[in-house]
Design an enzyme around this catalytic site. Structure first.
Site, PDB file in Angstrom:
ATOM      1  N   HIS A   2       0.832  -1.211   0.000  1.00  0.00           N
ATOM      2  CA  HIS A   2       0.000   0.000   0.000  1.00  0.00           C
ATOM      3  C   HIS A   2       0.862   1.254   0.000  1.00  0.00           C
ATOM      4  CE1 HIS A   2      -2.339  -3.305   1.705  1.00  0.00           C
ATOM      5  NE2 HIS A   2      -3.434  -2.667   1.325  1.00  0.00           N
ATOM      6  N   HIS A  35      -4.095   3.211  -3.368  1.00  0.00           N
ATOM      7  CA  HIS A  35      -4.289   2.750  -1.990  1.00  0.00           C
ATOM      8  C   HIS A  35      -3.533   1.450  -1.734  1.00  0.00           C
ATOM      9  CE1 HIS A  35      -6.260   1.075   1.598  1.00  0.00           C
ATOM     10  NE2 HIS A  35      -6.267  -0.042   0.896  1.00  0.00           N
ATOM     11  N   GLU A  72     -17.758  -4.096  24.613  1.00  0.00           N
ATOM     12  CA  GLU A  72     -16.962  -5.311  24.798  1.00  0.00           C
ATOM     13  C   GLU A  72     -15.717  -5.333  23.914  1.00  0.00           C
ATOM     14  OE1 GLU A  72     -20.238  -5.262  24.209  1.00  0.00           O
ATOM     15  OE2 GLU A  72     -21.049  -5.818  26.161  1.00  0.00           O
ATOM     16  N   HIS A  74     -28.485 -15.172  25.475  1.00  0.00           N
ATOM     17  CA  HIS A  74     -27.407 -15.034  26.439  1.00  0.00           C
ATOM     18  C   HIS A  74     -26.701 -16.362  26.735  1.00  0.00           C
ATOM     19  CE1 HIS A  74     -29.156 -11.153  26.917  1.00  0.00           C
ATOM     20  NE2 HIS A  74     -28.488 -10.832  28.005  1.00  0.00           N
TER      21      HIS A  74
END
Ligand SMILES: Cc1ncc(C[n+]2csc(CCOP(=O)(O)OP(=O)(O)O)c2C)c(N)n1
Ligand SMILES: [Mg+2]
Length: 662
Positions: free
Chosen positions: A26, A261, A412, A474
Site C-alpha cells: 500500500h 491505496h 466489549e 445469552h
C-alpha cells in the site's frame, strides 16, 4: 541541510519502491502521511532507536496498518535495527517487514495493526496505562512516567464501530496525552468516500470531549508542527489533529485516487513520481545527508539518559517503588505469587465452598489483589454479575487515575482492545469481564492477543444454558469450542471453586499468550481431591475419580458437567468408570503423550459431557465414543429445567455410556 520535504520524500521513495519490488502493498497512505510523520518523528516524538523498549518512550501506533511501509521507513531512517535489506524484503517470508506491522517482529513496532479501528483502540489502552502508572508511581518532583501516545489513523479506522467505543471513553476519561492524527484524504478502497463517510468527524470527536484541531494542511510542515504543539499543550483532553492530505502524494497520475491505496504504482509512474518529487536517487539508495537528517540515535540516547538520571534520583529517594516499577515493566510477577496462590488453593480445597465459579473467581481475585498490585480489572458494565471487582478495587475515572479497576461501559470489543493496549504498554496485568456470550463481540481482540503473544485475561461468566432464564440470546453454545480453535489461546472452564483458583493462577503465570477463564452463574458442587489431584489440575485434564483396574469407560467433563459425570459414575457402580475433569483442553493437549495416555487410557471407550456443541470432542472420545452435548440453541427457563430438557441428566449419560460400552 535537507529540507523537511526532502526528508519526507525519502519515506515516499522507500515506500513506493518496496511495494513495487514486492509487487504488493500500500503506497498511498505512506506517501500521503510522510510529511506529518517527518515532523512528528523529527521534532516531537520521544524515542531511542537503540533502546526501543525504554519505559518512558512515547508510544506510536500506526492504526492504518496497511501503510506499514511508512512505519518501516521511519524505523529504518531514524536508526532502529531495521536495515535496508529488511526494507527490500518487504512482505517476504520471515522478514521483519511483514505486510502489516507485526508486534515482536522488529524493534519499534508497538502493536500489530491491520484490522482497522484496532490500533486507535490499543492506543487508548496505552494512554490509560500511562496515566494510571504515572498516578501510581510519580512523586512530587519525580515524574518518571510522562509520555505521549501518538496514533495515525485513516478514514477506515474512523468508520469502524470499534473507534467509537474507544474514542468515546478516551474523551470521558480526558486522556490528555493521547494525540491522534486523522489522515483525511477522502479516499478508501471503494473510491471517493462521500457516499459512505460521516460528514463531520471533528464534530463527532468534539462531542466525545476531545480537543479537535481542524483543517490542518497535512503537507505543510509548519502547520503540522503548530498543531502538534497545540495538541501537546492541551492536557485535559485527547487531541484529534485533522490533517487534510492527498493519498499517494507525489505521484502525478495516481495521487488523490484509490488506485494507489493498495497496489504498486508501476514502473512508469514511479519514474514520473521521482521526477515530480525531485528525488533523483536509485531505488533503496538514501544519500548520506538524508540519513543524517533523520538519524535519531544520538538525540534518542540523550533523551533517554536524561530520563535515566531522573529515574536514578527517584530510585535513591524511593528504592522500593523504583524496584516495583522495574519489576512491573519487566512483566515479572511478585516473587511470592506462586507460594501465596498455592496456599490459597490448598485452603480452598480444605474449605470446599459450594459456590458459583464466578464467585470463586472473585474470591481468587480477592486473594491475588494484595499480592499483585499490577492487577487491573474491569467489566463492560456487568461488574455485579461478573464479580470482577474485589475489596481493594479503586475505580479509575476522569477525576481519579490512581486506581486498579475501570467500568468500561457497554463496549466489549473496545474493552478487549484497550486491555490489549494496556498489556502492550506494560506495567499491568489487565483483565476484562463480560457475559461469555459477548465474547462474540470481542473475537478479533482475542485473536490479536494470541497472535501478538501477549497475556491479557478474559473473564467470562454465565457460561452455558446454566445461566437460565435470560434465554438463548445469552446462553453460549458454540463459543467455547470456537475459542479452543484459536492458536496460542488458552481456555479454562472450571468445575468448582478449587479449579477456578487454579485457572486464575495459570492465567497469571502465562507470559506468551492470552487466557479466557469461563465461569458459571449457578452454584457448583465442590469436589474432593488428594493433594496430587490438586496439583494435576494445572495439567488441564486429570483423573478426578478412578476405579480399580482398567476402566470400562472414561467419562470426560468440564465445568458444571463434572458433577453430573460424578453422579453418573456413581449410578453405574456395577461398571468400572473413571471420571476425568478437563478444565482446559488446550493445556491438556500440551502435556506429554505419556501423561495424556495415563489419563485417557488408549483403547478405553469414552463419553464426553459438555453443555456446548460437540465440536472438538471427538478428538478425545474417538469415533466409537459419544458426546453428551448441545446441538441446538438453548431456551428461556430455570437452569435445572434446561439441563433436563437438553439431556444433561444421569439417565441420559448412563444410557449414552451403555450404548458406547455395547
Ligand atoms: C476491519 C477491517 N476491514 C477491512 C479492511 C480492509 N481494508 C484495508 S484498508 C481499507 C480502506 C481504508 O481506508 P483508509 O483508512 O481511508 O485508507 P487509505 O486508503 O486512505 O489509505 C480497507 C477496507 C481491514 N484492513 N480491516
Ligand atoms: Mg482514506
Amino acid at each position: 541541510m535537507s529540507s523537511r520535504r526532502e526528508l519526507a520524500n525519502a519515506v515516499r521513495a522507500l515506500s513506493m519502491d518496496a511495494v513495487q519490488k514486492a509487487n504488493s502493498g500500500h503506497p498511498g497512505a505512506p506517501m500521503g502521511m510522510a510529511d506529518i510523520a517527518e515532523v512528528l518523528w523529527n521534532s516531537h516524538m520521544k524515542y531511542n532507536p537503540t533502546n526501543a523498549k525504554w519505559a518512558d518512550r512515547d508510544r506510536f501506533v500506526l492504526s492504518n496498518g496497511h501503510g506499514s511501509m511508512l512505519l518501516y521507513s521511519l524505523l529504518h531512517l531514524t536508526g532502529f535495527d531495521l536495515s535496508i535489506d529488511d526494507i527490500k524484503n518487504f512482505r517476504q517470508l520471515h522478514s521483519k517487514t511483514a505486510g502489516h506491522p507485526e508486534y515482536g517482529y522488529a524493534d519499534g513496532i508497538e502493536t500489530t495493526t491491520g484490522p482497522l479501528g484496532q490500533g486507535i483502540t490499543n492506543a487508548v489502552g496505552m494512554a490509560i496505562a500511562e496515566r494510571t502508572l504515572a498516578a501510581q508511581f510519580n512523586k512530587p518532583g519525580h515524574e518518571i512516567v510522562d509520555h505521549n501516545t501518538f496514533v495515525f489513523m485513516g478514514d477506515g479506522c474512523l468508520m469502524e464501530g470499534l473507534s467509537h467505543e474507544s474514542c468515546a471513553i478516551a474523551g470521558t476519561l480526558g486522556l490528555g496525552k493521547l494525540i491522534a492524527f486523522w489522515d483525511d484524504n477522502d479516499i478508501s478502497i471503494d473510491g471517493h468516500i462521500t457516499d459512505w463517510m460521516e460528514k463531520d468527524v471533528g464534530g463527532r470527536f468534539a462531542s466525545y470531549g476531545w480537543h479537535v484541531i481542524r483543517d490542518v494542511d497535512g503537507h505543510d510542515a509548519d502547520a503540522i508542527n503548530a498543531a502538534i504543539g497545540a495538541a501537546k499543550a492541551e492536557s485535559a483532553k485527547p487531541s484529534l489533529i485533522c490533517c487534510k492530505t492527498t493519498i499517494g502524494f507525489g505521484s502525478p497520475n495516481l495521487a488523490g485516487t484509490h488506485d494507489c491505496h493498495g497496489a504498486p504504482l508501476g514502473q512508469d509512474e514511479i519514474v514520473a513520481t521521482r521526477e515530480s518529487l525531485g528525488w533523483t536517487h536509485e531505488p533503496f539508495v538514501i544519500p548520506p545527508e538524508i540519513y543524517a537528517g533523520w538519524d535519531h540515535k544520538e538525540a534518542g540516547a540523550a533523551v533517554e539518559s536524561e530520563w535515566q538520571a531522573r529515574f536514578d534520583a527517584y530510585k535513591a529517594a524511593y528504592p522500593d517503588e523504583a524496584a516495583e516499577f522495574e519489576r512491573r515493566m519487566a512483566g515479572e510477577l511478585p516473587a511470592n505469587f506462586v507460594e501465596e496462590m498455592d496456599k490459597y488453593i490448598a485452603k480452598t480445597q480444605e474449605e470446599m465452598p459450594n459456590i458459583a465459579s464466578r464467585k470463586a473467581s472473585q474470591n481468587a481475585i480477592e486473594a491475588m489483589g494484595p499480592v499483585v498490585p499490577e492487577l487491573f480489572g474491569g467489566s463492560a458494565d456487568l461488574t455485579g454479575s461478573n464479580l470482577t471487582n474485589w475489596s481493594g478495587s479503586v475505580k479509575v475515572n476522569a477525576e481519579n487515575a490512581k486506581g486498579n479497576y475501570i467500568s468500561w461501559g457497554v463496549r466489549e470489543f473496545g474493552m478487549a482492545h484497550m486491555v490489549n493496549g494496556m498489556t502492550l504498554h506494560g506495567g499491568f496485568r489487565a483483565y476484562s469481564g463480560t457475559f461469555f456470550m459477548f465474547m462474540e463481540f470481542m473475537r478479533n481482540a482475542l485473536r490479536m492477543s494470541a497472535l501478538m503473544k501477549i497475556n491479557p485475561i478474559y473473564v467470562y461468566t454465565h457460561d452455558s444454558i446454566g445461566l437460565g432464564e435470560d434465554g438463548p440470546t445469552h446462553q453460549p453454545v458454540e463459543q467455547i469450542s470456537t475459542m479452543r480453535a484459536i492458536p496460542n489461546f488458552e481456555t479454562w472452564r472450571a468445575c468448582d471453586a478449587i479449579e477456578s483458583a487454579v485457572s486464575w493462577k495459570e492465567a497469571m503465570l502465562r507470559d506468551s499468550g492470552p487466557t479466557a477463564l469461563v465461569f458459571s452463574r449457578q452454584g457448583l458442587k465442590p469436589m474432593e481431591r488428594t493433594p496430587e489431584q490438586v496439583k494435576n489440575i494445572e495439567k488441564g485434564g486429570y483423573v478426578l475419580k478412578d476405579c480399580d483396574g482398567t476402566p470400562d469407560l472414561i467419562l470426560i467433563a468440564t465445568g458444571s458437567e463434572v458433577a453430573l459425570a460424578m453422579d453418573a459414575a456413581a449410578a453405574m457402580a456395577e461398571r468400572k468408570v473413571r471420571v476425568v475433569s478437563m478444565p482446559s483442553t488446550d493445556r491438556f493437549d500440551a502435556q506429554e503423550q505419556a501423561y495424556r495416555d495415563s489419563v485417557l487410557i488408549p483403547g478405553v471407550k469414552r463419553v464426553a459431557i459438555e453443555a456446548g456443541v460437540d465440536l472438538g470432542w471427538h478428538k478425545y472420545v474417538g469415533l466409537d465414543g459419544a458426546v453428551v452435548c448441545m446441538d441446538s440453541f438453548g431456551e428461556s427457563a430455570p437452569a435445572g429445567k434446561l439441563f433436563e430438557q437438553f439431556g444433561f441428566t444421569v439417565d441420559n449419560v448412563v444410557a449414552t455410556a451403555n450404548k458406547v460400552m455395547g
